[in-house]
Design an enzyme around this catalytic site. Structure first.
Site, short mmCIF file in Angstrom:
data_model
loop_
_atom_site.label_atom_id
_atom_site.label_comp_id
_atom_site.label_asym_id
_atom_site.label_seq_id
_atom_site.Cartn_x
_atom_site.Cartn_y
_atom_site.Cartn_z
N ASN A 9 0.87 -1.18 0.00
CA ASN A 9 0.00 0.00 0.00
C ASN A 9 0.91 1.23 0.00
OD1 ASN A 9 -1.80 2.04 0.52
ND2 ASN A 9 -2.36 1.33 2.58
N TRP A 10 0.92 1.92 -1.12
CA TRP A 10 1.84 3.06 -1.25
C TRP A 10 1.31 4.31 -0.55
CZ3 TRP A 10 3.55 2.84 -7.16
CH2 TRP A 10 4.25 1.64 -7.36
N LYS A 11 0.07 4.27 -0.10
CA LYS A 11 -0.55 5.44 0.55
C LYS A 11 -0.35 6.69 -0.32
CE LYS A 11 -0.05 3.11 4.94
NZ LYS A 11 0.09 3.16 6.38
N HIS A 95 -9.43 1.06 5.47
CA HIS A 95 -8.11 1.24 6.09
C HIS A 95 -8.25 2.14 7.32
CE1 HIS A 95 -3.95 2.35 6.73
NE2 HIS A 95 -3.64 1.28 6.04
N GLU A 97 -6.57 4.50 8.34
CA GLU A 97 -6.39 5.94 8.07
C GLU A 97 -7.68 6.55 7.53
OE1 GLU A 97 -2.79 5.38 5.82
OE2 GLU A 97 -1.83 4.77 7.69
N GLU A 167 -4.90 -5.07 10.72
CA GLU A 167 -3.85 -4.06 10.93
C GLU A 167 -4.08 -3.36 12.27
OE1 GLU A 167 -2.05 -2.77 6.91
OE2 GLU A 167 -3.78 -1.52 7.26
N GLY A 173 3.00 2.13 10.94
CA GLY A 173 3.94 3.24 10.78
C GLY A 173 4.68 3.60 12.06
N SER A 213 3.90 -2.37 10.26
CA SER A 213 5.36 -2.45 10.38
C SER A 213 5.93 -3.80 9.95
CB SER A 213 5.80 -2.10 11.81
OG SER A 213 5.42 -0.77 12.12
N GLY A 234 3.11 -1.11 4.30
CA GLY A 234 3.12 0.31 3.99
C GLY A 234 4.54 0.79 3.70
N GLY A 235 5.20 1.33 4.71
CA GLY A 235 6.52 1.93 4.54
C GLY A 235 7.53 1.07 3.79
P1 13P Z 1 3.35 0.29 7.75
O1 13P Z 1 3.84 -1.00 7.10
O2 13P Z 1 4.06 1.50 7.31
O3 13P Z 1 3.25 0.12 9.23
O4 13P Z 1 1.83 0.49 7.23
C1 13P Z 1 0.94 -0.56 7.31
C2 13P Z 1 -0.30 -0.21 6.56
O5 13P Z 1 -1.04 0.65 6.98
C3 13P Z 1 -0.56 -0.89 5.30
O6 13P Z 1 -1.85 -0.65 4.84
#
Ligand code: 13P
Length: 251
Positions: A9-11, A95, A97, A167, A173, A213, A234-235
């Protein structure tokens, strides 16, 4: 047999040029596998270009959210039809977020789930508890609510298109991963719950991803857990080398 799914997920990151380069790197990293699937969820503006770059690689292209209507006055949304038009076949919904920053409710998430399914999209329903909820020992109550409301009205026959992503909000993050035991405990609970809502065989076929993470250093031990069927990253998905290593997790 559930096929592992590694999703990036590149956000809200990347320019189109950077995204296309990353997609090309990911394409190379996953060319050898038949036992796992790889999915990329770039920002909407570059879906089309990224779809072209990964063509023939088997990588699934996803949006990070999706509307339930195919067109209309829904400013700021992407429709399932537009997503497909840009080469996508999957959507992330719910998600944390979206839930926390943009106040999306379980009811709204459920509309998105049903909208995505009506366009035959692979639908990744994200759920997860906050730190506060975990500390108050409400983890399972929160997850049960998110699952029951998120999947309300979803028929058994559509469950093959559903992927659950657990998640924990406190692990996103933050560099704080749920331990493999914590994650496995929740995944086993979720599978049991899906078995109660639907049937045992549907629970057995439903993929449950872990997100929060996930990194090259912890992916192997997470993927070794019996009820963890993949990762939503994510990251660490923003770098070709680290995501490449995650895709290459060891069985
Ligand atoms: P991180 O891997 O940066 O913790 O993010 C997880 C995430 O929200 C994937 O959708």
């Amino acid at each position: 047999m559930r096929k592992a799914l590694i999703a990036g997920n590149w956000k809200m990151h990347m320019t189109t040029v950077e995204g296309c380069q990353l997609a090309a790197d990911v394409s190379k990293a996953c060319s050898e596998f038949t036992d796992r699937e790889v999915l990329l969820a770039p920002p909407c503006n570059m879906l089309n270009e990224v779809s072209h770059v990964i063509k023939g690689s088997g990588i699934i292209i996803s949006s990070q959210n999706v509307c339930w209507e195919k067109e209309g006055a829904f400013t700021g949304e992407i429709s399932p039809l537009m997503l497909k038009d840009a080469g996508g076949s999957a959507a992330i919904v719910g998600h944390s977020e979206r839930r926390q920053i943009f106040m999306e409710t379980d009811e709204l998430v459920n509309r998105r789930v049903k909208g995505a399914l009506s366009f035959d999209l692979l639908t990744i329903l994200c759920i997860g508890e906050t730190l506060e909820e975990r500390e108050a020992e409400k983890t399972f109550v929160v997850l049960e609510r998110q699952i029951r409301k998120g999947l309300a009205g979803v028929e058994s026959a559509d469950m093959e298109k559903i992927v659950i992503a657990y998640e924990p909000v406190w692990a996103i993050g933050t560099g704080k991963t749920a331990s493999k035991e914590q994650a496995q405990e929740v995944h086993a609970y979720l599978r049991k719950l899906i078995g109660q809502i639907y049937e045992k065989n549907i629970a057995e076929q439903t993929r449950i991803l872990y997100g929060g993470s996930v990194k090259p250093a912890n992916v192997d031990e997470l993927m070794a857990q019996p009820d963890i069927d993949g990762a939503l990253v994510g990251g660490a998905a923003l770098d070709g080398d680290s995501f490449g290593r995650i895709i290459n997790f060891e069985n």
